[in-house]
Design a protein around this motif. Structure first.
Motif, PDB file in Angstrom:
ATOM      1  N   UNK A 191       5.570 -15.731   6.346  1.00  0.00           N
ATOM      2  CA  UNK A 191       6.670 -16.292   7.033  1.00  0.00           C
ATOM      3  C   UNK A 191       6.572 -18.179   6.776  1.00  0.00           C
ATOM      4  N   UNK A 192       5.572 -18.357   6.886  1.00  0.00           N
ATOM      5  CA  UNK A 192       5.268 -20.525   6.608  1.00  0.00           C
ATOM      6  C   UNK A 192       6.059 -20.466   5.191  1.00  0.00           C
ATOM      7  N   UNK A 193       6.120 -19.277   3.609  1.00  0.00           N
ATOM      8  CA  UNK A 193       6.420 -20.237   2.400  1.00  0.00           C
ATOM      9  C   UNK A 193       7.949 -19.297   2.624  1.00  0.00           C
ATOM     10  N   UNK A 231      11.416  -9.470   1.654  1.00  0.00           N
ATOM     11  CA  UNK A 231      11.914  -7.814   1.298  1.00  0.00           C
ATOM     12  C   UNK A 231      10.450  -7.542   1.944  1.00  0.00           C
ATOM     13  N   UNK A 232       9.552  -8.348   2.450  1.00  0.00           N
ATOM     14  CA  UNK A 232       7.731  -7.541   2.251  1.00  0.00           C
ATOM     15  C   UNK A 232       7.826  -7.794   3.689  1.00  0.00           C
ATOM     16  N   UNK A 233       8.201  -6.458   4.045  1.00  0.00           N
ATOM     17  CA  UNK A 233       7.870  -5.149   5.682  1.00  0.00           C
ATOM     18  C   UNK A 233       8.673  -5.943   6.330  1.00  0.00           C
ATOM     19  N   UNK A 242       4.970  -8.556  10.400  1.00  0.00           N
ATOM     20  CA  UNK A 242       3.033  -8.843   9.265  1.00  0.00           C
ATOM     21  C   UNK A 242       3.307  -9.732   8.660  1.00  0.00           C
ATOM     22  N   UNK A 243       5.028  -9.965   8.257  1.00  0.00           N
ATOM     23  CA  UNK A 243       5.032 -11.318   7.457  1.00  0.00           C
ATOM     24  C   UNK A 243       4.604 -12.568   8.224  1.00  0.00           C
TER      25      UNK A 243
END
Length: 279
Positions: A78-80, A99-101, A105-106
């Motif tokens: 999320x920070x990125x 697209x990650x989960x 979770x991010x």
């Protein structure tokens, strides 16, 4: 199920963390914990101690240079995604990370954790391999740099030694003559990919001169399709030919999401989408 008993240690510095890990080979690092916690609860992992590294600020830095971008291992997805400088200088990364989960979770999952865990269906290992990233590891004997091509060994297996920790990832900046392609095929957004592709394309006067195809969700680690790349640089797309070359490059394995045959088919379709987008 219920997690096994374990001790807990919160180091004040990275050096403290490494010293503790070198003295207790059965301890594990706790970062985002998005993969570790389920493994504990299902007793797939039974560590002697959790080394909580979440407060080590030196692992949360982002450094953007002229030719490279460094991302600390503890930077959350999320920070990125929300980082203004990354969206400007490395826009492909936030796009891929979406697209990650799922958001929950991010918010906790970390960049280094995703790479060190080496899930073959994860996006980031293939991105690192496609861009020829370098991984900075540190252990009791000091620091060393491992290129992505030498890092991923097999299913959930990497070059990280027992006492080492992944400190940061160094990505080369994408040049004006290069295009990064990313796509994945999933049943629902957030699910693991049935097949995914990260490709670095190099061109001159709108003609492809080089390509590196890295697939995920297709085998026991990120799969580089070298023969397929060579074929595509000198031939028009042909589904049957492309799938044939892909089967030479990749030992497609079945999983709960799809069969090996389906993964080969989807990989060929992803290449077709890539070429259509490039043209």
């Amino acid at each position: 199920m219920k997690a096994p008993n374990f001790s807990y240690f919160e180091p004040a510095t990275l050096v403290d963390a490494i010293k503790f890990k070198s003295s207790d080979k059965n301890s594990v690092y706790l970062a985002g914990g998005q993969s570790l916690m389920p493994a504990l609860n299902m007793r797939l992992s039974t560590p002697s101690c959790l080394i909580d590294i979440n407060k080590l600020e030196e692992l949360k830095k982002i450094n953007i240079g002229n030719d490279y971008i460094e991302i600390g291992a503890l930077c959350t997805h999320s920070k990125l995604i929300s980082n203004i400088e990354l969206n400007k200088h490395f826009p492909s990364l936030p796009i891929i990370l979406r697209h990650v989960a799922h958001p929950a979770i991010r918010n906790k999952g970390t960049h280094g954790g995703s790479i060190a865990y080496a899930d073959p269906a994860a996006e980031l290992p293939s991105l690192a391999l496609a861009l020829d990233a370098n991984f900075v590891l540190e252990g009791i004997d000091g620091e060393r740099i491992v290129p992505a091509k030498d890092f991923f060994i097999g299913l959930f297996e990497t070059e990280i030694k027992e006492d080492e920790i992944l400190k940061k990832v160094i990505y080369p900046r994408i040049k004006d003559t290069e295009t990064l392609f990313f796509d994945e095929i999933v049943r629902r957004h957030g699910d693991y990919a049935m097949a995914g592709l990260v490709a670095l394309l190099k061109s001159e006067n709108k003609n492809l001169t080089e390509m590196k195809l890295v697939f995920f969700g297709t085998g026991d680690k990120p799969n580089v399709a070298e023969k397929t790349s060579i074929y595509l640089l000198s031939n028009d797309y042909n589904y049957d030919e492309v799938k044939s070359y892909l089967k030479e490059d990749i030992d497609f394995t079945s999983d709960v999401s799809s069969s090996s045959g389906m993964k080969a088919h989807l990989s060929a379709i992803l290449i077709k989408k890539m070429l259509k987008e490039f043209n």
